[in-house]
Design a protein around this motif. Structure first.
Motif, PDB file in Angstrom:
ATOM      1  N   UNK A  32       0.814  -1.220   0.000  1.00  0.00           N
ATOM      2  CA  UNK A  32       0.000   0.000   0.000  1.00  0.00           C
ATOM      3  C   UNK A  32       0.851   1.275   0.000  1.00  0.00           C
ATOM      4  N   UNK A  33       1.973   1.280   0.691  1.00  0.00           N
ATOM      5  CA  UNK A  33       2.781   2.492   0.738  1.00  0.00           C
ATOM      6  C   UNK A  33       3.550   2.697  -0.560  1.00  0.00           C
ATOM      7  N   UNK A  40      -3.515  -0.762  -8.002  1.00  0.00           N
ATOM      8  CA  UNK A  40      -4.772  -0.037  -8.216  1.00  0.00           C
ATOM      9  C   UNK A  40      -5.737  -0.791  -9.143  1.00  0.00           C
TER      10      UNK A  40
ATOM     11  N   UNK B 185       1.802   3.167 -17.624  1.00  0.00           N
ATOM     12  CA  UNK B 185       1.656   3.668 -16.260  1.00  0.00           C
ATOM     13  C   UNK B 185       2.746   4.710 -16.037  1.00  0.00           C
ATOM     14  N   UNK B 188       5.536   3.858 -13.242  1.00  0.00           N
ATOM     15  CA  UNK B 188       6.527   2.791 -13.379  1.00  0.00           C
ATOM     16  C   UNK B 188       6.988   2.583 -14.818  1.00  0.00           C
ATOM     17  N   UNK B 443     -10.007   8.404 -14.112  1.00  0.00           N
ATOM     18  CA  UNK B 443      -9.306   7.226 -13.607  1.00  0.00           C
ATOM     19  C   UNK B 443      -7.813   7.442 -13.357  1.00  0.00           C
ATOM     20  N   UNK B 446      -7.251   9.704 -10.499  1.00  0.00           N
ATOM     21  CA  UNK B 446      -7.590   9.051  -9.235  1.00  0.00           C
ATOM     22  C   UNK B 446      -6.430   8.178  -8.783  1.00  0.00           C
ATOM     23  N   UNK B 447      -5.874   7.409  -9.729  1.00  0.00           N
ATOM     24  CA  UNK B 447      -4.790   6.507  -9.344  1.00  0.00           C
ATOM     25  C   UNK B 447      -3.564   7.277  -8.870  1.00  0.00           C
ATOM     26  N   UNK B 450      -4.215   8.738  -5.491  1.00  0.00           N
ATOM     27  CA  UNK B 450      -4.329   7.680  -4.494  1.00  0.00           C
ATOM     28  C   UNK B 450      -2.936   7.170  -4.113  1.00  0.00           C
ATOM     29  N   UNK B 451      -2.122   6.953  -5.127  1.00  0.00           N
ATOM     30  CA  UNK B 451      -0.762   6.471  -4.865  1.00  0.00           C
ATOM     31  C   UNK B 451       0.032   7.467  -4.049  1.00  0.00           C
ATOM     32  N   UNK B 454      -1.144   7.588  -0.429  1.00  0.00           N
ATOM     33  CA  UNK B 454      -0.729   6.417   0.340  1.00  0.00           C
ATOM     34  C   UNK B 454       0.780   6.435   0.606  1.00  0.00           C
ATOM     35  N   UNK B 455       1.514   7.055  -0.315  1.00  0.00           N
ATOM     36  CA  UNK B 455       2.951   7.184  -0.117  1.00  0.00           C
ATOM     37  C   UNK B 455       3.222   8.140   1.051  1.00  0.00           C
ATOM     38  N   UNK B 458       2.487   6.561   4.356  1.00  0.00           N
ATOM     39  CA  UNK B 458       3.226   5.302   4.529  1.00  0.00           C
ATOM     40  C   UNK B 458       2.283   4.103   4.586  1.00  0.00           C
ATOM     41  N   UNK B 459       1.281   4.121   3.716  1.00  0.00           N
ATOM     42  CA  UNK B 459       0.438   2.938   3.578  1.00  0.00           C
ATOM     43  C   UNK B 459      -0.762   2.886   4.493  1.00  0.00           C
TER      44      UNK B 459
END
Lengths: 146, 501
Positions: A32-33, A40, B185, B188, B443, B446-447, B450-451, B454-455, B458-459
Motif C-alpha cells: 500500500x505504501x 490499483x 503507467x 513505473x 481514472x 484518481x490513481x 491515491x498512490x 498512500x505514499x 506510509x500505507x
C-alpha cells in the motif's frame, strides 16, 4: 431462468472485473505504501467483480426486480459496425473518397428505406461537404484518392 | 477590482474578430445539430469536436462552449415542436412546451424558453466569474488525499444520480476507471492493458470512447425504433409572448435560475435534476397546479431557466477543479486535454486569457442564442423535417473522419466500433454510459492521487479521514449512498430522472 437486464449486467461486470484483476495481477503489485503498477487496477477490478456478483445474486433471488432483456436487432449493429470497419481498412490506402463512399453505402443497409437515386445523391453531397470542411476548411492532411 | 480587470482581459479575448466568429459559428452549428431529433447534446459535441482540432486553445474552447449552449437550446426547440427530448433534461420542457405548441402557442413557448435561458445564462456566467478565483485558491491548497476524495465524490454523485440502480452506476463508473488506465503507467513505465496493440500505449483516445459510446449506440437505438414525428410548425405565427406571459414567467425564471445554479455546481447532479426540480417547485407553489401538463407557460419558463443555469454552473467544478460533473463536461475537459492543457486549478493562473476569454464568451454566446434563434426559427423547423436516414450517415461521416484525424490511425477507428458495441450492450442492459466516460477521464488522476496519498501516509488509509477537507468529501459521498438506500428518496429520484423515450 429469466434473462433480466440486471442479471446480464451483473455477469458483464463480473467478467470485466475478474478479467481486469487477473491481467493486472501479472503486473508488479507492491505494498500500500509503495504501490506497483498492478495494485490499483487489481483493487478496482475486484470491486467491480464484487458489484457484478451482487447484481447477479440479487437478480437470481428476486428475478422480478428487473425487466427481461429486449432481443437485440442485429441488422443495424452489424451494418453500422461493418461500415466503420471497412472505412478504417480503406482510409489509409484507398483515400478519403473511396472510404467515405463505402461507409455511406454499407451504412445504408442498416436501415430499410430510400431508393438508390437518393443514395447516389447522398454519397455525392456528403463527400462534397466532408471534403470542403475537413480537407479545405480545416486543412487536415488526408489524401483524397490512392 | 480584480474581477473587473480579469473580465476586461476576457472580453478582450472574446471580442477579437476571429473568436467572436468562432462563438457565432459554434452557437449556430450547435443549434443546427442540436435541433435534430435523435441527436443529443453529447453526440453533437462529440461529432463536432474534430472541427476545433486545428484551432488555438482559446478559440477551440469558445467554439465548443458555443456548440454546448447551442445544442442545449436546440434540444429545447425540438422538445417544444416535436415532443422529442434530445436529452433527459429537455423531457420536462416537452410536458408543457409541446402542449403550448399544440394550442398554437409554439412561438411564445420558444421565446420564453430563449429569454429564460438568457437570464439564467447571464446569472450563471456571473456566478462563475465570482466564485472562480476563491475556489481555485482553495483547490490549490488541495493535496493528493483531497483530490482523491473529491474524485471519489464526483464519481459516486454521478453514478448515484443517473437513472437506474446505484450498484450499476458505481460499477460502470469503476469500469470506466479501468479502461482509463490502459496504456503506459506514468509512475513505473509499464504498459498496462495494451494487449500488444501499439495504438494503446498512450492510452485509449478520449474521442474514440466518447464517439463509440454515445454516437454509435445512439444511431443504433434510433434505427431500431421506427420514428414517429409530428411537427407543430404550421402554427408558429406570433413569436412574441404577451405581457401576460411575461408577467407569469419572470418569477419562475428567477426561481429556476436559483434551482439550476445550485444543482449545476454539485458534481454529478446535472441538468435533469435541475429542470425536474424547478418544474416540481413551480407546480407546488402555483395557485392553479392543474394547468401544468396542459400548456402552462410557467412549466416551460422555470425548467428552461434551470436547465441553462445548471449547464453554465457545471463549468465551475470543471474549470476550477478539473473535475467534470457530467458526461458533457467530461467531453469539454477532454477537448481541453486534446489542446495540450492539463485541467485543474492551475488553468486559471497559467492560461488566464483562456479562462476569462471562455467566461466572457459564455455571456456573448447566450446573447447570440437569443439574437440568432428567434429569427432563424424557420430554419430550425426545416431541419426537423430531415428524415433520420439522412442524418445517421452524416453523423457517421463526421465521426469517422474526426476519429481518424486525431492520430491518423485506423486502429482508433476500429476501437470506436468496439466501444460502440460496448455502448450498445450498455443500452440493452439499462447501464448508463455517462458515469463510464467520467470514470474513464478521471481514472488516471484518481490513481496518481491515491498512490501519492498512500505514499505520504506510509500505507495507512487514515490519511483520507484525518485531512478534514478530504473527510468532508468522503462523508458527502457516503451520505449520498445512504440517501439512495432510503426507499422514499430513491423513489423520488426515479420519478425525477425518468426518461420518457
Amino acid at each position: 431462468m429469466r434473462l433480466t437486464k440486471d442479471l446480464l449486467s451483473g455477469v458483464m461486470f463480473l467478467a470485466f472485473g475478474i478479467g481486469a484483476a487477473t491481467v493486472a495481477y501479472g503486473y508488479q503489485f507492491g505494498t500500500p505504501a509503495r504501490m506497483g503498477s498492478g495494485f490499483f487496477p487489481v483493487v478496482i477490478g475486484v470491486i467491480v467483480a464484487i458489484m457484478g456478483f451482487a447484481l447477479v445474486v440479487r437478480a437470481l433471488v428476486r428475478p422480478e426486480s428487473s425487466e427481461p432483456v429486449e432481443l437485440p436487432q442485429f441488422r443495424p449493429v452489424f451494418f453500422i459496425g461493418l461500415a466503420i470497419v471497412v472505412f478504417g481498412l480503406l482510409i489509409e490506402d484507398a483515400g478519403l473518397l473511396a472510404s467515405l463512399a463505402a461507409l455511406i453505402i454499407l451504412a445504408r443497409f442498416a436501415g430499410r428505406e430510400g431508393g438508390s437515386l437518393e443514395l447516389a445523391i447522398m454519397i455525392i453531397t456528403l463527400i462534397a461537404i466532408a471534403v470542403a470542411i475537413f480537407v479545405y476548411g480545416l486543412n487536415l492532411r488526408m489524401k483524397l484518392v490512392p | 477590482m480584480e474581477l473587473l480587470s480579469d473580465l476586461a482581459i476576457g472580453f478582450g479575448v472574446a471580442f477579437t474578430l476571429s473568436n467572436l466568429a468562432y462563438c457565432v459559428l459554434g452557437v449556430f452549428v450547435g443549434t443546427l445539430i442540436g435541433v435534430l431529433p435523435g441527436v443529443g447534446p453529447l453526440v453533437t459535441i462529440a461529432v463536432l469536436l474534430p472541427l476545433t482540432f486545428g484551432l488555438p486553445p482559446e478559440a477551440a474552447m469558445i467554439m465548443l462552449a458555443g456548440i454546448y449552449y447551442g445544442a442545449a437550446y436546440g434540444g429545447s426547440t425540438t422538445a417544444i415542436l416535436v415532443n422529442l427530448p434530445g436529452e433527459s433534461s429537455a423531457a420536462v420542457t416537452c410536458l408543457d412546451g409541446y402542449q403550448m405548441a399544440r394550442q398554437g402557442r409554439a412561438g411564445p413557448a420558444l421565446a420564453i424558453s430563449a429569454i429564460g435561458s438568457f437570464v439564467a445564462g447571464c446569472f450563471g456566467t456571473f456566478l462563475i466569474a465570482i466564485v472562480a478565483v476563491p475556489l481555485t485558491e482553495l483547490a490549490l491548497r488541495f493535496g493528493a488525499p483531497e483530490f482523491c476524495s473529491l474524485i471519489v465524490l464526483a464519481l459516486i454523485a454521478t453514478a448515484v444520480l443517473v437513472r437506474g440502480s446505484m450498484i450499476k452506476g458505481i460499477a460502470v463508473a469503476l469500469l470506466g476507471v479501468l479502461f482509463g488506465l490502459a496504456g503506459i503507467d506514468v509512475t513505473s513505465g509499464v504498459d498496462r492493458f495494451t494487449f500488444g496493440i501499439p495504438g494503446l500505449i498512450d492510452g485509449i483516445p478520449f474521442v474514440v470512447v466518447a464517439m463509440g459510446l454515445f454516437a454509435f449506440s445512439e444511431i443504433i437505438r434510433n434505427l431500431e425504433h421506427t420514428e414517429h414525428r409530428e411537427v407543430y410548425s404550421a402554427k408558429i405565427t406570433g413569436l412574441m409572448p404577451t405581457m401576460r406571459d411575461l408577467k407569469d414567467s419572470w418569477k419562475p425564471i428567477l426561481r429556476g435560475t436559483a434551482v439550476g445554479s445550485f444543482f449545476g455546481i454539485l458534481p454529478g447532479a446535472g441538468q435533469t435534476i435541475a429542470s425536474f426540480g424547478s418544474y416540481a417547485v413551480e407546480k407546488k407553489i402555483s395557485k392553479t397546479p392543474e394547468r401544468f401538463g396542459r400548456g402552462a407557460i410557467e412549466g416551460v419558463a422555470g425548467p428552461e431557466a434551470a436547465n441553462n443555469a445548471s449547464a453554465q454552473c457545471a463549468f465551475i467544478p470543471t474549470l476550477t477543479l478539473g473535475i467534470p460533473g457530467s458526461g458533457t463536461m467530461a467531453l469539454m475537459l477532454g477537448a481541453l486535454m486534446i489542446q495540450g492543457i492539463t485541467p485543474g486549478p492551475r488553468v486559471l493562473t497559467s492560461h488566464p486569457e483562456l479562462f476569462w476569454g471562455l467566461i466572457a464568451s459564455m455571456w456573448i454566446g447566450n446573447l447570440l442564442l437569443v439574437i440568432l434563434n428567434l429569427p432563424l426559427i424557420g430554419l430550425w423547423v426545416s431541419m426537423l423535417k430531415i428524415p433520420y436516414r439522412w442524418l445517421y450517415p452524416i453523423i457517421l461521416v463526421f465521426s469517422c473522419i474526426g476519429i481518424y484525424a486525431v492520430n491518423h490511425s485506423a486502429i482508433d477507428v476500429w476501437l470506436m466500433v468496439m466501444f460502440g458495441i460496448l455502448g450498445y450492450v450498455f443500452l440493452k442492459l439499462d447501464v448508463e454510459p455517462a458515469p463510464f466516460i467520467l470514470g474513464f477521464l478521471l481514472g488516471p488522476m484518481l490513481e496518481i492521487n491515491f498512490r501519492r496519498a498512500m505514499l505520504l501516509s506510509r500505507g495507512s488509509f487514515d490519511i483520507f479521514v484525518t485531512h478534514p477537507i478530504s473527510a468532508a468529501f468522503l462523508l458527502a459521498a457516503a451520505g449520498l449512498i445512504i440517501l439512495m438506500v432510503v426507499p422514499t428518496i430513491r423513489q423520488k429520484k426515479e420519478e425525477a430522472v425518468l426518461e420518457d423515450d
